[in-house]
Design a protein around this motif. Structure first.
Motif, PDB file in Angstrom:
ATOM      1  N   ILE A   1      -4.077   3.612  -0.346  1.00 13.84           N
ATOM      2  CA  ILE A   1      -3.953   3.015  -1.846  1.00 13.84           C
ATOM      3  C   ILE A   1      -3.557   1.466  -1.634  1.00 13.84           C
ATOM      4  O   ILE A   1      -2.340   1.352  -1.623  1.00 13.84           O
ATOM      5  CB  ILE A   1      -3.355   3.742  -3.005  1.00 13.84           C
ATOM      6  CG1 ILE A   1      -4.111   5.146  -2.942  1.00 13.84           C
ATOM      7  CG2 ILE A   1      -3.739   3.095  -4.310  1.00 13.84           C
ATOM      8  CD1 ILE A   1      -3.394   6.145  -3.842  1.00 13.84           C
ATOM      9  N   SER A   2      -4.159   0.520  -1.785  1.00 10.69           N
ATOM     10  CA  SER A   2      -3.885  -1.035  -1.410  1.00 10.69           C
ATOM     11  C   SER A   2      -3.588  -1.756  -2.967  1.00 10.69           C
ATOM     12  O   SER A   2      -4.566  -1.509  -3.625  1.00 10.69           O
ATOM     13  CB  SER A   2      -4.650  -1.603  -0.585  1.00 10.69           C
ATOM     14  OG  SER A   2      -4.830  -1.000   0.544  1.00 10.69           O
ATOM     15  N   PHE A   3      -2.540  -2.447  -3.000  1.00  9.95           N
ATOM     16  CA  PHE A   3      -2.478  -3.185  -4.431  1.00  9.95           C
ATOM     17  C   PHE A   3      -2.388  -4.725  -4.127  1.00  9.95           C
ATOM     18  O   PHE A   3      -1.923  -5.085  -2.969  1.00  9.95           O
ATOM     19  CB  PHE A   3      -1.069  -2.643  -4.867  1.00  9.95           C
ATOM     20  CG  PHE A   3      -0.953  -0.974  -5.262  1.00  9.95           C
ATOM     21  CD1 PHE A   3      -1.401  -1.022  -6.437  1.00  9.95           C
ATOM     22  CD2 PHE A   3      -0.462  -0.023  -4.556  1.00  9.95           C
ATOM     23  CE1 PHE A   3      -1.804   0.519  -6.901  1.00  9.95           C
ATOM     24  CE2 PHE A   3      -0.574   1.214  -4.930  1.00  9.95           C
ATOM     25  CZ  PHE A   3      -1.290   1.496  -6.006  1.00  9.95           C
TER      26      PHE A   3
ATOM     27  N   PRO B   1      -5.055  -0.409  -8.354  1.00  9.32           N
ATOM     28  CA  PRO B   1      -5.254  -0.910  -6.677  1.00  9.32           C
ATOM     29  C   PRO B   1      -6.379  -1.722  -6.720  1.00  9.32           C
ATOM     30  O   PRO B   1      -7.439  -1.639  -7.321  1.00  9.32           O
ATOM     31  CB  PRO B   1      -5.715   0.820  -6.214  1.00  9.32           C
ATOM     32  CG  PRO B   1      -6.101   1.380  -7.374  1.00  9.32           C
ATOM     33  CD  PRO B   1      -5.469   0.834  -8.699  1.00  9.32           C
TER      34      PRO B   1
ATOM     35  N   GLU C   1       0.844  -1.203  -0.198  1.00 11.60           N
ATOM     36  CA  GLU C   1      -0.043  -0.022   0.071  1.00 11.60           C
ATOM     37  C   GLU C   1       1.017   1.381   0.030  1.00 11.60           C
ATOM     38  O   GLU C   1       2.066   1.310   0.345  1.00 11.60           O
ATOM     39  CB  GLU C   1      -1.033   0.012   1.092  1.00 11.60           C
ATOM     40  CG  GLU C   1      -0.181   0.003   2.475  1.00 11.60           C
ATOM     41  CD  GLU C   1      -1.077  -0.192   3.705  1.00 11.60           C
ATOM     42  OE1 GLU C   1      -2.426  -0.965   3.436  1.00 11.60           O
ATOM     43  OE2 GLU C   1      -1.019   0.221   4.990  1.00 11.60           O
TER      44      GLU C   1
ATOM     45  N   VAL D   1      -9.016   1.641  -2.269  1.00  8.82           N
ATOM     46  CA  VAL D   1      -8.566   3.279  -2.112  1.00  8.82           C
ATOM     47  C   VAL D   1      -9.569   3.249  -1.035  1.00  8.82           C
ATOM     48  O   VAL D   1     -10.905   3.487  -0.958  1.00  8.82           O
ATOM     49  CB  VAL D   1      -9.000   4.157  -3.267  1.00  8.82           C
ATOM     50  CG1 VAL D   1      -8.589   5.550  -2.552  1.00  8.82           C
ATOM     51  CG2 VAL D   1      -8.066   3.673  -4.534  1.00  8.82           C
TER      52      VAL D   1
END
Length: 94
Positions: A92-94, A78, A47, A81
């Motif tokens: 923001i997470s991936f 992502p 993130e 969010v």
């Protein structure tokens, strides 16, 4: 009086440059825009945390272009969010 939590960002991502394209609306004192941020990721992360006071970010408009040390580019979108209004940050997470 309550003390506000720390506003420092995690140190695993170093932000280098912000390229802003803003369109102000003087009738209601708002703006729309595009921001391109150049950063160095110092260690693997899932993130990225940014300051986001009174901002509305469209999750479908968030894209990450990663460039490897070998020059290859990869587009990443992502998973989520998430806004933290109290701390005035977005994750923001991936």
């Amino acid at each position: 009086m309550s003390k506000k939590p720390s506003c420092l960002l995690p140190d695993d991502v170093q932000f280098q440059h912000y390229d802003l394209e803003l369109t102000p609306n003087f009738a209601d004192f708002t703006f729309k825009g595009i921001v391109k941020i150049t950063c160095n990721v110092l260690r693997p992360v899932r993130e990225i945390v940014l300051h986001a006071v009174d901002l509305h970010i469209q999750p479908e408009g968030v894209n990450l272009t990663c460039q490897s040390r070998y020059g290859r580019e990869l587009q990443v979108h992502p998973e989520s969010v998430i806004f933290d209004v109290e701390q005035e940050m977005v994750t923001i997470s991936f």
